[in-house]
Design an enzyme around this catalytic site. Structure first.
Site, PDB file in Angstrom:
ATOM      1  N   PRO A  23       0.833  -1.206   0.000  1.00 33.11           N
ATOM      2  CG  PRO A  23       0.040  -0.983   2.190  1.00 33.11           C
ATOM      3  CD  PRO A  23       0.752  -1.933   1.276  1.00 33.11           C
ATOM      4  CB  CYS A  25      -0.069   7.675   0.227  1.00 33.89           C
ATOM      5  SG  CYS A  25      -0.768   7.076   1.779  1.00 33.89           S
ATOM      6  CB  ALA A  62      -2.701   4.726   4.243  1.00 35.84           C
ATOM      7  CE1 TYR A 186       1.304   8.936   8.601  1.00 33.58           C
ATOM      8  CE2 TYR A 186       1.564   6.707   7.775  1.00 33.58           C
ATOM      9  CZ  TYR A 186       1.754   8.060   7.635  1.00 33.58           C
ATOM     10  OH  TYR A 186       2.402   8.559   6.521  1.00 33.58           O
ATOM     11  CG  LEU A 307      15.700  -0.826  -0.051  1.00 31.80           C
ATOM     12  CD1 LEU A 307      17.019  -0.423   0.575  1.00 31.80           C
ATOM     13  CD2 LEU A 307      15.533  -0.139  -1.406  1.00 31.80           C
ATOM     14  N   GLY A 329       7.050  -2.256  -3.393  1.00 27.60           N
ATOM     15  CA  GLY A 329       6.575  -0.895  -3.568  1.00 27.60           C
ATOM     16  C   GLY A 329       7.192  -0.263  -4.794  1.00 27.60           C
ATOM     17  NE  ARG A 330      11.592   4.200  -2.815  1.00 27.89           N
ATOM     18  CZ  ARG A 330      11.462   4.046  -1.496  1.00 27.89           C
ATOM     19  NH1 ARG A 330      11.366   2.815  -0.984  1.00 27.89           N
ATOM     20  NH2 ARG A 330      11.418   5.091  -0.689  1.00 27.89           N
TER      21      ARG A 330
END
Length: 364
Positions: A23, A25, A62, A186, A307, A329-330
Site C-alpha cells: 500500500p 499513498c 492507506a 500514524y 528494498l 513498492g518501488r
C-alpha cells in the site's frame, strides 16, 4: 517449483502467489466537496495495471477512516457511501484481473494535515485548509508539525468504531482482505510507542496499556469481517532508537501474539516512521530480519517489505521461510509487470494478458 509462485491460503481465501503490491499513498483522490476522498480514474489505472501485471494481492493505499485521519486532503477515505462506491470499482477491477483486492485502513494521528510529498510534504497552514490533528499525547511529530489534541477515552472509543465502520464499507465494496495500519508513526503506532505516548491512563504506560488501542481496533475489525476472510495488521517492528525507550522488535513479537489470539491472520512487517531523522540502515532487504523474527517467535504468517528488488532475492526470502510473502513498492511503481518478468526469470510459466501477446511472444 518456485516458492514465490506457490499459492497461499489464509482462512478460505487463496492468494495465487506471494508477490503483493504494497500500500502506497498516491495523493490522487478528490480533495474538495462531496467527492472528497473518492477514488479517481487514476486509481483504476494504477491498481488495475498491477493486478494485470501478475501481483497475487493488490492492496489499496492507506485509506482514512475519518476526515481528520487523512495524511493529506488528497488521501482516499472510507467514511461515507460515495467513497465506498468509488472503491467498489477498484476492487472489482483488481479481482477481474485475477488478483486479491485488499485495502489498508488508517488514521494518520499527529502526522495528519500535510501537503503532498511532491510539493514538499510540509504541514498545511490554516490558509491551506489544515485541520487539528489528534494523538495519544500532546506531542508534535517534529517542530514543524502541529501539536495534536490529546484524545479523550471517549474519542478513542469513537476511533475504534470508525475503523469498524470503514471495514464494513470495505467488505461491501468487494475487498477480500482488510489491513489495519499500525505502522509508520500514524495513530495506532503512536499509541504503541513510548516516544509518542506519554499517557498515564489505561492507554499508556506499560506494553499492555500502549497496545490497548491496537488490540481494540483489531478486535473491532475482526468482529465485522467475515470469519472466512483474513485480516492483516501492518506494524513498524522498530522505531530505530536503540538507546532510548521506544517501540522494539521484542514488543512487536508480543503484539503479534496478542493479534493472533484476536484473529489477525498475517503481520505486514515494516519499520520506522515515528521518529524524524531516525538512523535507518537501508541495505537490500533490510527489514526482512524483523519479519523473520516475528514469524519465528509468534507463529503468525508475515510478509516482508523494503528494498526487495529482484526475483532471486524475493524467491530466497520465501523459500527459506523468512517470510510467507513479499510486498513490493518501488519496484512495482517502476514496472507493473515485475511479477511476470520474475516468473520468466525463475522459469515459471505464466500467461501475460492476451492484449500484450504480440510484444511478449514465446518468451512469456
Amino acid at each position: 517449483m518456485s516458492a514465490l509462485f506457490e499459492p497461499l491460503t489464509l482462512r478460505s481465501l487463496t492468494i495465487p502467489n506471494r508477490i503483493w503490491l504494497s500500500p502506497m499513498c498516491m495523493y490522487s483522490a478528490a480533495s474538495e466537496g462531496p467527492e472528497t476522498g473518492v477514488a479517481t480514474d487514476f486509481h483504476l489505472a494504477h491498481l488495475g495495471s498491477r493486478a494485470a501485471g501478475g501481483a497475487g494481492l493488490v492492496m489499496v493505499e492507506a485509506t482514512g477512516v475519518t476526515p481528520e485521519g487523512r495524511i493529506s486532503p488528497w488521501d482516499l477515505g472510507l467514511w461515507n457511501e460515495r467513497q465506498q462506491e468509488g472503491l467498489a470499482r477498484v476492487a472489482a477491477l483488481i479481482a477481474r484481473h485475477g488478483a486479491v483486492p485488499a485495502i489498508q485502513l488508517a488514521h494518520a494521528g499527529r502526522k495528519a494535515a500535510t501537503d503532498k510529498p511532491g510539493r514538499g510534504g510540509a504541514p498545511l497552514t490554516a490558509e491551506q485548509g489544515a485541520w487539528r490533528p489528534v494523538g495519544p499525547s500532546a506531542l508534535a511529530f517534529d517542530p514543524e508539525h502541529q501539536v495534536p489534541a490529546e484524545l479523550t477515552e471517549a474519542q478513542i472509543a469513537a476511533v475504534v468504531e470508525d475503523f469498524a465502520a470503514a471495514a464494513r464499507r470495505a467488505l461491501a465494496a468487494g475487498f477480500q482482505v482488510v489491513e489495519v495500519h499500525g505502522a509508520h508513526g500514524y495513530l495506532v503506532h503512536e499509541f504503541l510507542s513510548p516516544v509518542s505516548n506519554h499517557r498515564t491512563d489505561g492507554y499508556g504506560g506499560d506494553f499492555a496499556g500502549r497496545s490497548r488501542l491496537a488490540r481494540e481496533v483489531a478486535t473491532a475489525v475482526r468482529a465485522v469481517w467475515p470469519a472466512d476472510l483474513p485480516v492483516f495488521f501492518r506494524v513498524s517492528a522498530t522505531d530505530w532508537l536503540p538507546d532510548a525507550p521506544s517501540w522494539t522488535v521484542e514488543e512487536s513479537v508480543l503484539l503479534a501474539k496478542e493479534l493472533q489470539a484476536i484473529g489477525v491472520d498475517l503481520v505486514d512487517v515494516s519499520t520506522g516512521g515515528n521518529v524524524p531523522h531516525a538512523k535507518i540502515t537501508g541495505e537490500p532487504g533490510y527489514q526482512v530480519p524483523f519479519a523473520e523474527r516475528i514469524r519465528r517467535e509468534s507463529g503468525l504468517p508475515v510478509n516482508a517489505v523494503g528494498l526487495i528488488t529482484d526475483a532471486a532475492q524475493a524467491e530466497a526470502i520465501v523459500a527459506e521461510g523468512r517470510a510467507d510473502a513479499v510486498m513490493l513498492g518501488r519496484e512495482l511503481l517502476r514496472d507493473p509487470y515485475w511479477p511476470l518478468h520474475a516468473a520468466r526469470e525463475l522459469g515459471v510459466p505464466r500467461n501475460w494478458p492476451a492484449q500484450y501477446g504480440f510484444a511478449v511472444g514465446p518468451r512469456g
